[in-house]
Scaffold this motif. Structure first.
Motif, mmCIF file in Angstrom:
data_model
loop_
_atom_site.group_PDB
_atom_site.id
_atom_site.type_symbol
_atom_site.label_atom_id
_atom_site.label_comp_id
_atom_site.label_asym_id
_atom_site.label_seq_id
_atom_site.Cartn_x
_atom_site.Cartn_y
_atom_site.Cartn_z
ATOM 1 N N MET A 1 0.756 -0.810 -0.025
ATOM 2 C CA MET A 1 0.078 -0.242 0.075
ATOM 3 C C MET A 1 0.740 1.220 0.252
ATOM 4 O O MET A 1 1.527 1.153 1.136
ATOM 5 C CB MET A 1 -0.668 0.186 1.669
ATOM 6 N N ASP A 2 0.436 2.114 -0.800
ATOM 7 C CA ASP A 2 1.264 3.285 -0.974
ATOM 8 C C ASP A 2 0.644 4.325 0.145
ATOM 9 O O ASP A 2 -0.139 3.991 1.158
ATOM 10 C CB ASP A 2 0.495 3.922 -2.352
ATOM 11 N N ASP A 3 2.062 5.396 0.214
ATOM 12 C CA ASP A 3 2.118 5.554 1.943
ATOM 13 C C ASP A 3 0.487 7.016 1.784
ATOM 14 O O ASP A 3 0.059 6.849 2.846
ATOM 15 C CB ASP A 3 3.015 6.652 2.492
ATOM 16 N N SER A 4 -0.041 7.369 0.369
ATOM 17 C CA SER A 4 -0.904 8.495 0.713
ATOM 18 C C SER A 4 -2.247 7.899 0.638
ATOM 19 O O SER A 4 -3.226 8.107 0.615
ATOM 20 C CB SER A 4 -0.729 8.698 -0.737
ATOM 21 N N GLU A 5 -2.144 6.528 0.609
ATOM 22 C CA GLU A 5 -3.537 5.313 0.177
ATOM 23 C C GLU A 5 -3.694 5.218 2.075
ATOM 24 O O GLU A 5 -3.641 5.047 2.712
ATOM 25 C CB GLU A 5 -3.009 4.031 -0.095
ATOM 26 N N ILE A 6 -5.633 5.329 1.986
ATOM 27 C CA ILE A 6 -5.840 4.795 3.404
ATOM 28 C C ILE A 6 -6.441 3.791 3.053
ATOM 29 O O ILE A 6 -7.682 3.819 2.652
ATOM 30 C CB ILE A 6 -7.282 5.856 3.404
ATOM 31 N N ASP A 7 -5.879 2.775 4.055
ATOM 32 C CA ASP A 7 -7.166 1.285 4.126
ATOM 33 C C ASP A 7 -8.537 1.296 4.914
ATOM 34 O O ASP A 7 -8.200 1.885 6.077
ATOM 35 C CB ASP A 7 -6.561 -0.025 4.677
ATOM 36 N N LEU A 8 -9.465 1.133 4.294
ATOM 37 C CA LEU A 8 -11.011 1.075 5.689
ATOM 38 C C LEU A 8 -10.865 0.747 6.967
ATOM 39 O O LEU A 8 -10.815 1.030 7.991
ATOM 40 C CB LEU A 8 -12.156 1.023 4.692
ATOM 41 N N ASN A 9 -10.404 0.008 6.683
ATOM 42 C CA ASN A 9 -10.454 -1.557 7.094
ATOM 43 C C ASN A 9 -9.290 -1.044 8.947
ATOM 44 O O ASN A 9 -9.828 -1.560 9.912
ATOM 45 C CB ASN A 9 -10.090 -3.473 6.912
ATOM 46 N N GLU A 10 -8.361 -0.451 8.155
ATOM 47 C CA GLU A 10 -7.079 -0.568 9.239
ATOM 48 C C GLU A 10 -7.481 0.881 9.731
ATOM 49 O O GLU A 10 -7.119 0.847 10.892
ATOM 50 C CB GLU A 10 -5.869 -0.300 8.423
ATOM 51 N N LEU A 11 -7.793 1.573 9.530
ATOM 52 C CA LEU A 11 -8.579 2.997 10.149
ATOM 53 C C LEU A 11 -9.655 2.483 11.037
ATOM 54 O O LEU A 11 -9.757 2.979 11.877
ATOM 55 C CB LEU A 11 -9.771 3.995 9.211
ATOM 56 N N ILE A 12 -10.586 1.021 10.699
ATOM 57 C CA ILE A 12 -11.252 0.838 11.809
ATOM 58 C C ILE A 12 -10.981 0.209 12.808
ATOM 59 O O ILE A 12 -11.612 0.603 14.285
ATOM 60 C CB ILE A 12 -12.900 0.359 11.205
ATOM 61 N N ASN A 13 -9.506 -0.115 12.380
ATOM 62 C CA ASN A 13 -8.916 -1.483 13.693
ATOM 63 C C ASN A 13 -8.381 -0.052 14.489
ATOM 64 O O ASN A 13 -8.531 -0.254 15.114
ATOM 65 C CB ASN A 13 -7.755 -2.169 13.611
ATOM 66 N N ARG A 14 -8.207 0.821 13.514
ATOM 67 C CA ARG A 14 -7.098 1.628 14.669
ATOM 68 C C ARG A 14 -7.855 2.560 15.690
ATOM 69 O O ARG A 14 -7.751 3.007 16.543
ATOM 70 C CB ARG A 14 -6.585 3.015 14.232
ATOM 71 N N LEU A 15 -9.566 2.854 15.237
ATOM 72 C CA LEU A 15 -10.064 3.751 16.032
ATOM 73 C C LEU A 15 -11.028 2.442 16.307
ATOM 74 O O LEU A 15 -11.910 3.328 17.358
ATOM 75 C CB LEU A 15 -11.041 5.017 15.119
ATOM 76 N N GLN A 16 -11.074 2.181 17.055
ATOM 77 C CA GLN A 16 -11.865 0.759 17.481
ATOM 78 C C GLN A 16 -12.019 1.550 19.001
ATOM 79 O O GLN A 16 -10.873 1.349 19.215
ATOM 80 C CB GLN A 16 -11.075 -0.753 17.693
ATOM 81 N N GLY A 17 -12.928 1.748 19.567
ATOM 82 C CA GLY A 17 -13.051 2.434 21.020
ATOM 83 C C GLY A 17 -13.420 3.791 20.932
ATOM 84 O O GLY A 17 -13.840 4.076 22.072
ATOM 85 N N SER A 18 -13.048 4.438 19.708
ATOM 86 C CA SER A 18 -12.636 5.020 19.887
ATOM 87 C C SER A 18 -14.256 5.832 18.846
ATOM 88 O O SER A 18 -14.655 7.041 19.890
ATOM 89 C CB SER A 18 -12.129 6.352 19.008
ATOM 90 N N LEU A 19 -14.379 5.310 18.030
ATOM 91 C CA LEU A 19 -15.436 5.820 17.207
ATOM 92 C C LEU A 19 -15.946 3.778 16.722
ATOM 93 O O LEU A 19 -15.759 3.573 16.687
ATOM 94 C CB LEU A 19 -15.415 6.444 15.721
#
Length: 77
Positions: A1-19
């Motif tokens: 994955m390119d540094d400028s790309e955002i993976d939805l599943n990764e984002l959800i995992n990182r924000l788990q519990g917050s949102l």
């Protein structure tokens, strides 16, 4: 994955519990609708997102205004 790309599943995992995942998905749809990010499929077949040129301009303005809160309140004071 390119540094400028955002993976939805990764984002959800990182924000788990917050949102909640539903809130994250709605927010991303709003960002796409408003032209800040675009969705595409990467080489692996995953759905990813990337800032558009407009999104990059907005991000630069936010950075120059010392953060999102200040940006939303009209800039530096």
């Amino acid at each position: 994955m390119d540094d400028s790309e955002i993976d939805l599943n990764e984002l959800i995992n990182r924000l788990q519990g917050s949102l909640e995942p539903d809130k994250i998905s709605r927010s991303i749809r709003s960002l796409v609708k408003n032209g800040l990010i675009e969705q595409f499929t990467n080489e692996k077949g995953d759905f990813v997102f990337e800032l558009t040129e407009f999104g990059k301009e907005v991000a630069k303005q936010i950075d120059e205004e010392d953060g999102l809160d200040n940006f939303l309140q009209g800039g530096k004071k």
